[in-house]
Design an enzyme around this catalytic site. Structure first.
Site, PDB file in Angstrom:
ATOM      1  N   ASP A 231     -69.695  14.381   3.591  1.00 57.30           N
ATOM      2  CA  ASP A 231     -69.222  15.234   2.496  1.00 57.30           C
ATOM      3  C   ASP A 231     -68.455  14.348   1.517  1.00 57.30           C
ATOM      4  O   ASP A 231     -68.728  13.159   1.430  1.00 57.30           O
ATOM      5  CB  ASP A 231     -68.363  16.376   3.041  1.00 57.30           C
ATOM      6  CG  ASP A 231     -68.444  17.633   2.186  1.00 57.30           C
ATOM      7  OD1 ASP A 231     -67.988  17.575   1.027  1.00 57.30           O
ATOM      8  OD2 ASP A 231     -68.949  18.665   2.660  1.00 57.30           O
ATOM      9  N   HIS A 254     -70.519  12.465  -0.618  1.00 56.65           N
ATOM     10  CA  HIS A 254     -70.684  13.244  -1.843  1.00 56.65           C
ATOM     11  C   HIS A 254     -69.830  12.718  -2.992  1.00 56.65           C
ATOM     12  O   HIS A 254     -69.671  13.405  -4.002  1.00 56.65           O
ATOM     13  CB  HIS A 254     -70.344  14.720  -1.580  1.00 56.65           C
ATOM     14  CG  HIS A 254     -71.306  15.397  -0.652  1.00 56.65           C
ATOM     15  ND1 HIS A 254     -71.203  16.719  -0.306  1.00 56.65           N
ATOM     16  CD2 HIS A 254     -72.409  14.925   0.004  1.00 56.65           C
ATOM     17  CE1 HIS A 254     -72.186  17.046   0.521  1.00 56.65           C
ATOM     18  NE2 HIS A 254     -72.928  15.959   0.733  1.00 56.65           N
TER      19      HIS A 254
END
Length: 415
Positions: A231, A254
């Site tokens: 993430d 991310h």
């Protein structure tokens, strides 16, 4: 006269002796106070076999350190120490100088369904002052939960590996966090925190395993760290201010994100954030600001993204004020109320993995303002990447940043 002179001489010598004696006592006293107390968790029953729960021994070490009038070091020697979960509370802790010096590995339970945590945090610090952590490995053993989430919807939310809440004057250096169930490190309601030389590692497809999450905190510095996770490498939530992030290697992951913001109508803003001298390799995003399309009084302002290298990044530069992951039928249909202003992009270069290198998709009701781009040079398939800007107002400079030789590349569709 001679007698008076002699008596005066004795008084003078006595005074000098008293001063020297007082100085010696003060020095000795200072030396005693300055010597930190060393508390070895093994001496309190912790076992380095990776199976026996050592949580009580760690809790006992914390209680002992809190009672000490001197600075205290809680020492974890080499080996694997299994911990069910620990909760270090600072409200009744009189010691404002406690160091965890870790040479070993702390191991979380592998069975996520039997994982008893405190507020979904494996290792929790709450209302502590002056705590430092140096070295060590935290093994969250999250692979089982990731597999559950990939195949089923009936899985626990998972535990954050290390969380600091409502704390201040925190230093974390040389720590490694691997395979966290959920977030690796959380700072919530904290002031004056320094993270340096952190290593975070989890599979690229591990869900919700943010590397460092900062929320409602100020005066946070993250330096010279490598983050590879599933993430956001670093995520910045509402109420965060005065953050300095430098020397980060991010990927997979991310990217570094401000948000998501604007989920509630009344929400604290984010301001004074600098991300500098970082590399993003194979990430989904580079630097991102994301907000929900909902009513909100939130804001983002005073942000600097500078001296960044992108290597095959899907969205190197992105503002997304229509953020909605997952199912599209659940996405809010309102307009984002979060106001984004005074964001500077400078010397951002490298390669985009998609045709659009810069995407600023801002709120129709509250357009992004004060956006500045200087020395943004991104390519896609050996050609200049495209720029897509909606409801964004700002300027694009024509020169390079001082000492930088990358030319600006921003199409007129933006500014």
């Amino acid at each position: 006269m001679a007698i008076r002179f002699y008596e005066s001489k004795i008084i003078t010598y006595n005074m000098i002796y008293a001063i020297i004696l007082a100085a010696i006592c003060f020095t000795n006293s200072t030396m005693v106070v300055a010597v930190p107390r060393l508390i070895n968790v093994v001496n309190l029953g912790a076992m380095a076999n990776g199976r026996t729960d050592s949580a009580r021994s760690f809790q006992a070490a914390w209680n002992s350190a809190c009672l000490s009038a001197n600075p205290a070091t809680i020492y974890v020697p080499a080996g694997r120490f299994f911990l069910s979960s620990v909760d270090f509370q600072g409200e009744r802790c009189n010691n404002k100088a406690i160091e965890f010096r870790i040479d070993g590995t702390l191991v979380a339970p592998s069975d996520y369904r039997k994982f008893k945590t405190v507020d979904n945090v494996w290792i929790k610090f709450d209302k502590v002052v002056g705590v430092s952590i140096s070295g060590g490995i935290l093994d969250g053993q999250g692979a089982g939960l990731w597999a559950c989430k990939a195949s089923s919807g009936s899985c626990p939310i998972g535990a954050t590996t290390l969380g600091f809440y409502n704390s201040r004057n925190i230093v974390i250096g040389g720590l490694s966090s691997v395979n966290s169930q959920k977030f690796h490190i959380v700072l919530d309601g904290c002031q004056n925190v320094n993270l340096q030389g952190i290593t975070i590692s989890a599979a690229g497809n591990s869900p919700n395993t943010d590397g460092v999450h900062i929320q409602s905190s100020s005066g946070v510095t993250v330096l010279n760290s490598h983050i590879a996770t599933g993430d956001d490498c670093i995520s910045i939530g509402p109420g965060s201010s005065n953050l300095w992030i430098q020397g980060i290697s991010c990927g997979p992951g991310h990217g570094i994100s401000i948000g998501s913001l604007g989920w509630t109508a009344q929400e604290a803003g984010v301001q004074n954030v600098t991300v500098t001298t970082a590399m993003f390799k194979g990430t989904e995003n580079g630097v991102r600001i994301k907000t929900w399309a909902r009513e909100s009084n939130g804001f983002v302002r005073g942000v600097v993204f500078e001296h960044l290298t992108m290597v095959a990044v899907d969205n190197p530069v992105i503002i997304d004020q229509h953020y909605c992951p997952g199912e599209s039928d659940r996405c809010p249909e309102a307009v984002s109320g979060v106001r984004i202003s005074e964001v500077r992009y400078e010397d951002i270069h490298g390669t985009s993995a998609t045709a659009v290198g810069v995407k600023l998709d801002c709120s129709k009701e509250h357009p992004c303002s004060g956006i500045s781009m200087e020395g943004v040079n991104l390519s896609y398939n050996n050609r200049p990447a495209q720029d897509l800007c909606i409801n964004a107002v700002g300027t694009a400079g024509g020169g390079a940043a001082a000492g930088i030789h990358h030319t600006v590349h921003t199409t007129t569709s933006c500014f």
